[in-house]
Design an enzyme around this catalytic site. Structure first.
Site, mmCIF file in Angstrom:
data_model
loop_
_atom_site.group_PDB
_atom_site.id
_atom_site.type_symbol
_atom_site.label_atom_id
_atom_site.label_comp_id
_atom_site.label_asym_id
_atom_site.label_seq_id
_atom_site.Cartn_x
_atom_site.Cartn_y
_atom_site.Cartn_z
ATOM 1 N N GLU A 169 0.675 -1.233 0.122
ATOM 2 C CA GLU A 169 0.042 -0.003 0.012
ATOM 3 C C GLU A 169 0.856 1.424 -0.085
ATOM 4 O O GLU A 169 0.590 2.274 -0.775
ATOM 5 C CB GLU A 169 -0.802 0.015 1.163
ATOM 6 N N HIS A 174 -11.125 -6.369 8.224
ATOM 7 C CA HIS A 174 -12.074 -6.195 7.346
ATOM 8 C C HIS A 174 -13.395 -5.137 7.760
ATOM 9 O O HIS A 174 -14.423 -5.480 7.110
ATOM 10 C CB HIS A 174 -12.457 -7.356 6.331
HETATM 11 C C1 LIG Z 1 -1.606 -5.266 3.822
HETATM 12 C C2 LIG Z 1 -2.438 -5.977 3.062
HETATM 13 N N1 LIG Z 1 -2.879 -5.727 1.790
HETATM 14 C C3 LIG Z 1 -4.076 -6.375 1.207
HETATM 15 C C4 LIG Z 1 -4.542 -7.501 1.758
HETATM 16 C C5 LIG Z 1 -5.865 -8.115 0.915
HETATM 17 N N2 LIG Z 1 -5.070 -9.640 0.598
HETATM 18 C C6 LIG Z 1 -5.257 -10.351 1.186
HETATM 19 S S1 LIG Z 1 -4.713 -11.865 0.850
HETATM 20 C C7 LIG Z 1 -3.989 -11.111 -0.561
HETATM 21 C C8 LIG Z 1 -2.944 -11.671 -1.354
HETATM 22 C C9 LIG Z 1 -1.944 -12.436 -0.833
HETATM 23 O O1 LIG Z 1 -1.208 -13.021 -1.593
HETATM 24 P P1 LIG Z 1 0.019 -13.985 -1.088
HETATM 25 O O2 LIG Z 1 0.902 -13.143 -0.399
HETATM 26 O O3 LIG Z 1 0.544 -14.443 -2.404
HETATM 27 O O4 LIG Z 1 -0.535 -15.125 -0.346
HETATM 28 P P2 LIG Z 1 -1.633 -16.251 -0.812
HETATM 29 O O5 LIG Z 1 -2.628 -15.643 -0.616
HETATM 30 O O6 LIG Z 1 -1.542 -16.563 -2.220
HETATM 31 O O7 LIG Z 1 -1.167 -17.277 0.117
HETATM 32 C C10 LIG Z 1 -4.396 -9.603 -0.280
HETATM 33 C C11 LIG Z 1 -4.000 -8.734 -1.472
HETATM 34 C C12 LIG Z 1 -3.948 -7.900 2.983
HETATM 35 N N3 LIG Z 1 -4.539 -8.834 3.656
HETATM 36 N N4 LIG Z 1 -3.078 -7.131 3.563
#
Ligand SMILES: Cc1ncc(C[n+]2csc(CCOP(=O)(O)OP(=O)(O)O)c2C)c(N)n1
Ligand SMILES: [Mg+2]
Lengths: 325, 371
Positions: A60, A129
């Site tokens: 962010e 959330h």
């Molecule tokens: C700081 C932050 N920004 C956005 C989100 C929303 N969000 C939740 S999971 C995710 C993707 C995460 O991807 P990754 O790190 O590859 O983990 P995966 O879900 O694939 O295991 C996002 C954007 C969040 N949880 N935290």
């Protein structure tokens, strides 16, 4: 005119802005192909291309930092923060940079960007959330904070925010993204002025002041109160900064009884500011102490979300309290 | 080299004996059983969500191998800073299915009274640190926990789990830099499942690999086949040993694939081709391990049936028990903000209880999670 949800109104406003002004670009996590996790940007990348609507890496601070640079140099970025709860890594960029650029550069570097973010509870999202953290941002001079409550105002205020020469945090109450709150929304470009409150219901006995999803809770409470013979005025701030002080004071003086309702925790919530302004400038009109109905001073819970969020019952209890004073 | 991928299990199960980690037959079978249990737990979690019995679920389908490989490589006293996609690691460390499901259901018997969304476990007995949703925050925290261990002269280590998306977060860079500067006894474990919700890894980074990012921080980065339970075991054990010896952190990149949706609310058909998923399904970590075990006469249909049926029965029994538990009482919401509640908070609690008792609350439990 078409009947739209709040979410459709956001999408419509963004599409209208992209058509209306070629400087507008949209960036954020998942805003591209999939159209955002709430679908707010659905179809925009397909229509306007990846140069104008694009996904970002998961950071962010990066999203807002990059958007600031674009804003300084002639674009009108509309970054999305997926949930307001995830905005904190960008806090520094927003508070120390975007909000201060105009002032610290003597107007040489204005920073017109619009940070959109779904905010507030009501979707069973637990701690991360659900937060309604408008007060942190309202405490930052140089940053406007908008949080509308109806599809018509969402579209008009989002377009006004994009036209605005200063940075705006545009909070979308995600609890009312969907069907329950549809309304006729004009086609094409129109704006609703930033900094103007809206009276949703006229009344003589008690003034309810709210913004975002809580406006609808107040309308429900006002309806119930009228069954008991109590007439409520419902004032929707729509914009938190700059605050429409004149409308707040007029509505407060009109009834002499004020209940302020917000989702965020009570302590140092924006309700405290409104309460203080009324106390400072209209105390002699007050028939009862100013009351606040707010989220509790706890993190936002999961299972007990419906108990945490102010409901019409709690607002009614506050109405009874100020009426019985 | 940061681009080589450590792999032990092959498609046909033929493995050079010297490559196989020193795990006896019983342990190997136990690893398999736990992988089956993890998958069954996830499948049930998704079903419960589809049936409307829980609000939300995060499946780890496709990532069972890396979870169980790690579980066997780590010690009881090591601290886990988990991602939300490793329920199998918690189960393998001894968390009971009921404990896990009380959290998922958010019942009054959940350790934190249903305060958090499903799949955000906190399991102190397993040294499985409370999960938060913000990505990346836990990575520097793991460094700090590891420094505390070293400060007290303990032999334990800390390990942080995060996704490929997480490598873009501030926390990743902070964690690697601080960990490296202090030679902290910590392991950084990236579950590179190729996707961060709808964003593919190609849009997350221009680095050729994730492991190579370690080089810039002055620590080793290794790539391992994340669908190969034995390779993950070996890589994690080596990194943990290194940390225990005082040689500092390692970044592990485990290559895997998110076979399911991001969460129960996600529809991956909007953004990724089915063929890509089908390709990885051939590389199912359970099947890879099964072929290897079968060659060694450690797996047969009978064992498979036992594993699957026992898993399903245990999960069903836990679901039945947990569904009987009442929701948390409203007053629990006010507990645990501070050790001692401030007077003002106690007043808020008392006012709520009075309103609730007089039947004046009108809030409806109709929230629905769209992501
Ligand atoms: C700081 C932050 N920004 C956005 C989100 C929303 N969000 C939740 S999971 C995710 C993707 C995460 O991807 P990754 O790190 O590859 O983990 P995966 O879900 O694939 O295991 C996002 C954007 C969040 N949880 N935290
Ligand atoms: Mg990922």
């Amino acid at each position: 005119m078409a009947v739209k949800t709040v979410l459709n109104a956001v999408n419509d406003a963004l599409r209208t802005a992209l058509r209306h002004d070629e400087r507008v670009v949209i960036l954020g996590e998942d805003v591209g192909k999939t159209g955002g996790v709430f679908r707010a940007t659905d179809g925009l990348q397909a229509e306007f291309g990846e140069a104008r609507v694009f996904d970002t890496p998961l950071a962010e601070g990066g999203i807002i930092g990059v958007a600031i640079g674009m804003a300084l140099n002639g674009l009108k970025p509309v970054p999305e923060i997926q949930f307001l709860d995830f905005i904190y890594p960008a806090f520094d960029q927003i508070v120390n940079e975007a909000a201060k650029f105009r002032y610290r550069s003597g107007g040489e570097y204005p920073c017109p960007l619009v940070i959109r973010s779904p905010a507030g509870g009501g979707i069973k999202g637990g701690h991360y959330h659900s937060q309604s953290s408008e007060a942190y941002f309202a405490h930052t001079p140089g940053l406007k904070v908008v949080m509308p409550s109806t599809p018509h105002d969402v579209k008009g205020l989002l377009l006004a925010s994009i036209e605005d020469p200063d940075p705006v945090l545009f909070l979308e109450p995600k609890r009312i993204y969907h069907k329950k709150f549809t309304e006729e929304v004009p086609e094409g470009f129109y704006t609703v002025p930033i900094g103007k409150a809206r009276t949703h219901r006229e009344g003589d006995d008690v003034t309810l002041v709210a913004w975002g999803a809580m406006v609808h809770v107040c309308l429900e409470a006002a309806e119930k109160a009228s069954e008991r013979g109590v007439s409520c005025e419902v004032l929707d701030l729509r914009t938190i900064v700059p605050l429409d002080v004149e409308s707040v004071l007029a509505a407060a003086k009109k009834t002499g009884r004020v209940v302020i309702v917000h989702e965020a925790p009570r302590t140092a919530g924006f309700g405290a500011e409104i309460s203080a302004i009324i106390a400072e400038r209209a105390i002699e009109w007050m028939e009862a102490p100013i009351a606040r109905v707010a989220g509790f001073d706890t993190p936002f819970p999961y299972t007990l979300e419906h108990v945490y969020l102010p409901d019409a019952g709690r607002v009614l209890a506050a109405i009874d309290h100020v009426m019985g004073y | 080299m940061a681009s080589e991928v450590l792999s032990i299990l092959t498609a046909d199960g033929r493995v050079s004996p010297s490559a196989v980690p020193d795990l006896d037959d019983g342990r190997l079978r136990e690893m398999y059983r736990l992988m089956v249990l993890t998958r069954a737990f996830d499948d049930r979690g998704m079903n419960l969500q589809r049936q409307g019995r829980i609000g939300f679920y995060v499946p780890s389908r496709g990532e069972e191998g890396l979870q169980i490989g790690c579980a066997f490589a780590l010690g009881k006293d090591d601290w886990i800073f988990p991602s939300y996609r490793i329920p199998g690691l918690a189960i393998a460390r001894g968390a009971s299915l009921e404990t896990m499901l009380h959290q998922v259901y958010g019942t009054g018997r959940d350790a934190c009274s249903g305060r958090q969304m499903p799949c955000h476990y906190s399991l102190r007995p397993q040294n499985f640190v409370s999960i938060s949703s913000p990505i990346g925050t836990r990575i520097p925290q793991a460094v700090g926990a590891a420094l505390a261990m070293r400060y007290r002269g303990e032999r334990s280590i800390a390990i942080a789990f995060f996704g490929d998306g997480g490598t873009s977060s501030d926390g990743f860079h902070l964690g690697l830099n601080f960990g490296a500067v202090y030679d902290a006894p910590v392991v950084f474990f990236c579950q590179n499942n190729q996707w961060a919700i709808s964003v593919p890894i190609e849009k997350q980074t221009r680095s050729e690999t994730i492991a190579i990012k370690a080089t810039a921080y002055g620590i080793p980065g290794v790539r391992v086949d994340g669908n190969d339970v034995l390779a993950v075991y070996a890589a994690t054990k080596a990194a943990a040993d290194r940390a225990r010896e005082g040689l500092g952190p390692t970044l592990i990149e485990a290559l895997t694939f998110r076979m399911g949706p991001h969460s129960s609310s996600d529809d991956p058909t909007r953004y990724r081709p089915k063929e890509k998923v089908a390709e990885w399904e051939k590389d199912d970590p359970l099947r890879r391990f099964q072929v290897f075990l079968a060659r060694r006469k450690l797996w047969d249909e009978e064992f498979e049936k036992t594993c699957v049926e026992e898993a399903k029965e245990a999960i069903s029994a836990a679901v039945t028990a947990v569904e009987k538990a009442p929701p948390p009482a409203p007053e629990t919401m006010f507990e645990g903000v501070f050790e001692t509640p401030p007077a003002e908070l106690a007043l808020q609690r008392d006012a709520l209880i009075r309103l609730s008792a007089s039947g004046q609350l009108t809030g409806r439990d109709d929230g629905y999670f769209p992501l």
